[in-house]
Enzyme design. Structure first.
Site, short mmCIF file in Angstrom:
data_model
loop_
_atom_site.label_atom_id
_atom_site.label_comp_id
_atom_site.label_asym_id
_atom_site.label_seq_id
_atom_site.Cartn_x
_atom_site.Cartn_y
_atom_site.Cartn_z
CB ALA A 9 -1.07 0.42 1.53
CB ALA A 10 4.73 1.92 -0.23
NE ARG A 15 -2.37 6.32 -13.16
CZ ARG A 15 -2.56 5.07 -13.89
NH1 ARG A 15 -3.83 4.48 -14.81
NH2 ARG A 15 -1.66 3.69 -13.41
CE LYS A 22 -3.64 3.07 -5.43
NZ LYS A 22 -3.63 2.74 -7.17
CB THR A 80 6.37 -5.14 -6.41
OG1 THR A 80 6.53 -6.20 -7.79
CG2 THR A 80 4.88 -4.30 -7.06
CE1 TYR A 365 -35.36 19.02 17.58
CE2 TYR A 365 -35.83 20.51 19.43
CZ TYR A 365 -35.21 19.06 18.85
OH TYR A 365 -33.67 19.01 19.87
CB ALA A 379 -50.15 20.81 13.46
CE1 TYR A 386 -27.71 24.94 24.97
CE2 TYR A 386 -28.70 26.97 22.65
CZ TYR A 386 -27.65 26.07 23.66
OH TYR A 386 -26.33 26.51 23.27
CB SER A 404 -51.63 23.29 16.80
OG SER A 404 -52.60 22.29 15.96
C1 UD1 Z 1 2.54 -5.25 -10.84
C2 UD1 Z 1 2.77 -6.05 -11.19
C3 UD1 Z 1 1.88 -7.23 -12.73
C4 UD1 Z 1 0.90 -7.78 -12.55
C5 UD1 Z 1 -0.17 -5.91 -12.27
C6 UD1 Z 1 -1.18 -6.56 -11.87
C7 UD1 Z 1 5.46 -6.36 -10.96
C8 UD1 Z 1 6.50 -6.36 -10.74
N1 UD1 Z 1 4.18 -6.09 -11.23
O1 UD1 Z 1 2.34 -4.44 -11.93
O2 UD1 Z 1 3.47 -8.26 -13.43
O3 UD1 Z 1 0.47 -8.19 -13.56
O4 UD1 Z 1 0.94 -5.16 -10.69
O5 UD1 Z 1 -1.37 -5.13 -11.57
O6 UD1 Z 1 5.23 -6.49 -9.43
N2 UD1 Z 1 3.57 -0.47 -4.63
C9 UD1 Z 1 4.42 -0.88 -3.69
N3 UD1 Z 1 5.50 -0.36 -3.55
C10 UD1 Z 1 6.63 -0.42 -4.60
C11 UD1 Z 1 5.68 -0.06 -5.39
C12 UD1 Z 1 4.54 -1.15 -5.64
O7 UD1 Z 1 3.86 -0.71 -1.73
O8 UD1 Z 1 7.95 0.32 -4.45
C13 UD1 Z 1 2.75 -1.11 -4.18
C14 UD1 Z 1 1.37 -0.71 -5.31
O9 UD1 Z 1 1.08 0.89 -4.19
C15 UD1 Z 1 -0.01 -0.55 -5.80
C16 UD1 Z 1 1.03 -2.44 -5.93
O10 UD1 Z 1 2.25 -2.79 -5.48
O11 UD1 Z 1 -0.15 -1.39 -5.51
C17 UD1 Z 1 1.19 -2.95 -7.31
O12 UD1 Z 1 2.34 -1.99 -8.11
P1 UD1 Z 1 2.27 -1.77 -9.73
O13 UD1 Z 1 3.78 -0.17 -9.52
O14 UD1 Z 1 1.19 -0.92 -10.19
O15 UD1 Z 1 2.42 -3.07 -10.55
P2 UD1 Z 1 2.24 -2.60 -11.91
O16 UD1 Z 1 3.38 -2.28 -12.47
O17 UD1 Z 1 0.96 -2.42 -12.41
#
Ligand code: UD1
Ligand code: CA
Length: 456
Positions: A9-10, A15, A22, A80, A365, A379, A386, A404
């Protein structure tokens, strides 16, 4: 089996164009990350780790009442694989690790349970989907025998691999020991200069660990949210699923496309819900309850056969059976209606107990008040609760009749059977069965001449 779950979740979520991270954006009134946390808990997860980065402090704060989560900060988002590396030291040696995503909120526990059952000493589970347009996703590369060899990211893929329609969802279940062996070996020598989690697939193959793929029951389970359009799409999918579940349980939704539940809703038999109603928090509707169009209902319990007419707003309220409410009623927190009570149009209640069979039918009320049984409130009655500094109680006995356009200045006690004449301002207690009347006697001036217009 010990289960470690890692939620990534980093990411920044550029967008979304938002100051809110997000994963804290909502689907069905609950943040996407909370959906994933709830699913993790349904899996009886032993240790839950969440990797935060952008807006990390905000995310941690949002979950401050959940002390079981291990938050891990990823200072720089280097991929990731790098994200999961940050967790390695916290993962239990003998466990299975399941990797989930904070922006993929609708993944079902049953799908994950199934994936977890694929993991053994010689195999890992990989969740994949087949997509008509796989652009942007990592491709699942198989050999002639159909055995998974590796995952190739879009930006690194050959023309041949780009034609593959089976893609990586990112969700993987694997023995933690294997993860601890493979992750330190990742390199960032690729098109994006990132540490790819997906590279562990080729490492597994090299170590004779079988990669067992599995597809989710529903393709929407693995949809990720990158912008508000996708967020709205998931919202609709979620509401559609929920409305189908309710209809299967015997609830009539006059139009399931115009039904929204942001929380829990439990219903008895023969409940009918008209269009454009929003249910928030925890709501319980008994048998035969009818909800008219355009109602907002939050944290309410409504017992059998009660009817809520159009455009009513109900919050933190406990309603008995056979009550009639609205149209245009507003029941605020702390309202309790006993059976057969009636609250009509343009009536506001707050911290009010309305006794059995009592009626407040129009334009009133009633706040900080307790009404006995069979009370009739005319009514335009106002409980003046208060004084500008403190709130005071109005207590009204059984069978009281309030005429009323009356002001009841609290603290005030109207004894049972008392009558208050219309247009009164009552600020002293009224005895049982007494008539209280404060309006001035009517005068009649005969042959009254109205003023005439002065010509200038
Ligand atoms: C990744 C997968 C891809 C897959 C796709 C599905 C890899 C290299 N690729 O691609 O194969 O089809 O997801 O959606 O894993 N995140 C972190 N820290 C980081 C990078 C990412 O927490 O350093 C989190 C992002 O917040 C996101 C998720 O990991 O929630 C996926 O990262 P994202 O950069 O969107 O990966 P994709 O390029 O979409
Ligand atoms: Ca992505």
């Amino acid at each position: 089996m010990i289960l470690d779950i890692v939620i990534l979740a980093a990411g920044k979520g550029t967008r979304m164009k938002s100051k809110l991270p997000k994963v804290l954006h909502n689907v069905a009134g609950t943040s996407m990350l909370a959906h994933v946390v709830n699913t993790a808990n349904r899996l009886a997860c032993d240790n839950l780790h969440i990797v935060t980065g952008h807006g990390g402090e905000t995310v941690v704060k949002e979950f401050s009442n959940n002390s079981t989560i291990n938050f891990i900060s990823q200072e720089q988002q280097l991929g990731t694989g790098h994200a999961v590396q940050q967790c390695l030291e916290y993962l239990t040696e003998e466990s299975i690790t399941l990797i989930l995503y904070g922006d993929v909120p609708l993944i079902k526990a049953a799908t994950l349970q199934n994936l977890l059952s694929r993991v053994s000493n010689d195999s890992l589970g990989l969740l994949t989907v087949v997509m008509e347009d796989p652009t942007g996703y990592g491709r699942i590369v198989r050999n002639e025998q159909g055995i998974v060899q590796n995952i190739t990211e879009q930006k690194d893929a050959s023309v041949k691999d780009l034609a593959i329609k089976e893609v990586n969802t990112g969700i993987i279940a694997v023995k933690t020991q294997a993860l601890k062996k493979w992750l330190p070996q990742l390199s960032n020598d690729n098109a994006q200069g990132e540490y790819y989690l997906t590279d562990i697939i080729a490492m597994a193959v090299a170590d004779n660990i079988e990669v067992i793929t599995q597809q989710p029951d529903q393709a929407w389970e693995v949809i990720g949210v990158n912008n508000r359009i996708q967020q709205a799409q998931l919202e609709r999918i979620y509401q559609q699923q929920l409305s189908e579940e309710l209809m299967e349980q015997g609830v009539s939704l006059l139009d399931p496309d115009r039904f929204d539940c942001r929380g829990e809703l439990s219903c008895g038999n023969d409940v009918v819900i008209d269009i454009n109603c929003v249910f928030e928090g925890n709501n319980r509707l008994g048998n035969g309850v009818l909800i008219g169009p355009n109602c907002l209902i939050k944290n309410a319990t409504i017992a059998d056969n009660t009817v809520v007419h159009a455009n009513s707003v109900i919050e933190d309220t406990n309603i008995g059976s056979d009550c009639l409410i609205g149209p245009f009623a507003r029941l605020r927190p702390g309202t309790v209606l006993k059976n057969n009570a009636k609250i009509g149009n343009f009536v506001e209640t707050k911290k009010a107990m309305i006794g059995q069979g009592s009626k407040v039918n129009h334009l009133s009320y009633i706040g900080d008040a307790q009404l006995g049984e069979d009370v009739n409130i005319g009514a335009g009655t106002i409980t003046c609760n208060y004084d500008g500094v403190n709130k005071h109680q109005t207590v009204i006995g059984d069978n009281v009749f309030v005429g009323s356009n009356t002001s009841l200045v609290a603290p005030l006690n109207l004894g049972s059977g008392a009558t208050v004449g219309a247009g009164s301002t009552v600020n002293k207690n009224v005895d049982e069965d007494a008539l209280a009347l404060t309006r001035s006697p009517q005068k009649a001036i005969k042959n009254w001449t109205r003023p005439t217009k002065i010509n200038k």
